[in-house]
Write an enzyme that holds these catalytic residues in place. Structure first.
Site, mmCIF file in Angstrom:
data_model
loop_
_atom_site.group_PDB
_atom_site.id
_atom_site.type_symbol
_atom_site.label_atom_id
_atom_site.label_comp_id
_atom_site.label_asym_id
_atom_site.label_seq_id
_atom_site.Cartn_x
_atom_site.Cartn_y
_atom_site.Cartn_z
ATOM 1 N N PRO A 54 2.360 2.616 12.465
ATOM 2 C CG PRO A 54 1.962 4.036 10.654
ATOM 3 C CD PRO A 54 1.553 2.708 11.240
ATOM 4 C CE1 TYR A 104 -3.890 2.251 0.616
ATOM 5 C CE2 TYR A 104 -2.576 3.194 2.386
ATOM 6 C CZ TYR A 104 -3.691 3.242 1.559
ATOM 7 O OH TYR A 104 -4.580 4.286 1.665
#
Ligand code: NAD
Ligand code: UDP
Length: 316
Positions: A278, A149
């Site tokens: 993240p 992605y």
């Protein structure tokens, strides 16, 4: 709402969460909308209410294959956006971003259409710079499970800027931060839809890691307003432009807010943190403020209430 001249607009991924809201908005402005979607993560249900509009046309089409239509503008949104969906067939995910962008850019070049790319904050990866501004090059693991992605979207940006420099294609690149709202797919594993569905059904809330990672959630209507404004900037302006809400919170805080708003009996249960998740994310939107006079205006609680109402109706 600003009124623009009537245009023919192609929206790829138009049967998805964001795409269906964008089609709706463009139709409201009086444009003719062609929605091209292979229905991988989108659904006809998302656009059911638009089907009777004579200005709306649905094409079942995979953008990794060429498409020939005559339009003035293209919004390229086609791409699975949730980790479980984009990791389901990672090769197809990369193809959608790369081959799909080449096809759509080739179309834009041939018919001299303006083209918008739905890029993502994932181009920043797990960032060392906080909040993220457009000049930051990012920190992406090129061989991790999110790379299909992240790197696909990064390569798509490269293609957009090369078509602009080499072929003078009029491009607009938006870097979208986490967005939520009605018509999110209930089963795509994204945090807002997961937590709301779990809370409404009094099932455990699946918090990954310690829930200390942060995100900044933008309500869909705010984001779509940003899309339209960016598309209508002067030809020379390309972006990339961050679009997102600056209100940063931890995933643990989000879980508690959703439990409160739904009055749920759900308990928060910790699960392992997925690879390359993240740790913090918040957009710097100075550019959007300056260039398109845009910032998100819908408060998290207000947006969550609308989204909870939607899922409550779906679960009936
Ligand atoms: P979504 O999964 O609901 O929508 C994506 C749509 O693209 C679906 O309708 C799907 O069927 C379609 N699609 C996928 N592959 C295709 C292909 N090869 N050909 C044609 N159609 C295809 O996701 P969304 O949240 O609406 O995201 C839309 C776009 O915005 C995506 O490009 C995504 O990367 C980007 N984006 C979304 C967010 C967010 O928070 N929602 C954040 C950053 C970027
Ligand atoms: N997340 C979570 N529980 C869930 C789904 C997601 O704690 O059931 C976390 C996930 O690990 C991430 C954040 O919520 O840190 C946002 O996840 P999402 O998949 O919505 O978006 P992205 O990771 O792409 O920002």
């Amino acid at each position: 709402m600003i009124k623009y001249n009537k245009k023919q607009v192609l929206v790829t991924g138009g049967a998805g969460f964001l795409g269906s809201h964008l089609c709706e908005r463009l139709l409201k402005e009086g444009h003719i909308v062609i929605c091209a979607d292979n229905l991988f993560t989108g659904s006809k249900e998302n656009i059911h209410h638009l089907m009777d509009d004579h200005n709306f046309e649905f094409l079942r089409h995979d953008i990794t294959l060429p498409l020939f239509v005559e339009v003035d503008e293209i919004y390229n949104l086609a791409c699975p956006a949730s980790p479980i969906h984009y990791q389901f067939d990672p090769v197809q995910t990369t193809k959608t971003s790369v081959h799909g962008s080449i096809n759509m850019l080739g179309l834009a070049k041939r018919i001299k259409a303006k083209i918008f790319q739905a890029s993502t904050s994932e181009v920043y990866g797990d960032p060392e710079v906080h909040p993220q501004e457009e000049s930051y090059w990012g920190r992406v693991n090129p061989i991790g499970v999110r790379a299909c992605y992240d790197e696909g979207k990064r390569c798509a940006e490269t293609l957009f800027f090369d078509y602009n420099r080499q072929h003078n294609v009029n491009i607009k690149v938006a870097r979208i931060f986490n967005t939520y709202g009605p018509r999110m797919n209930a089963h795509d594993g994204r945090v807002v839809s997961n937590f709301i569905v779990q809370a409404l059904t009094n099932e455990p809330i699946t918090m990954y890691g310690e829930g200390e990672q942060t995100r900044s959630f933008c309500y869909v209507d705010d984001l779509i307003e940003g899309f339209i404004r960016l598309m209508n900037t002067e030809d020379e302006f390309t972006g990339p432009m961050n679009l997102g809400n600056e209100n940063e919170l931890t995933i643990g805080e989000l879980a508690k807010t959703i439990i409160d708003l739904t009055g749920s009996r759900s308990k928060i249960i910790k699960h392992p943190l997925p690879q390359d998740d993240p740790t913090q994310r918040k957009p710097n939107i100075s550019l959007a403020r300056k260039k398109i006079n845009w910032e998100a205006s819908i408060q998290l609680k207000d947006g969550l209430i609308k989204t909870i109402d939607y899922f409550e109706m779906k679960l009936k």
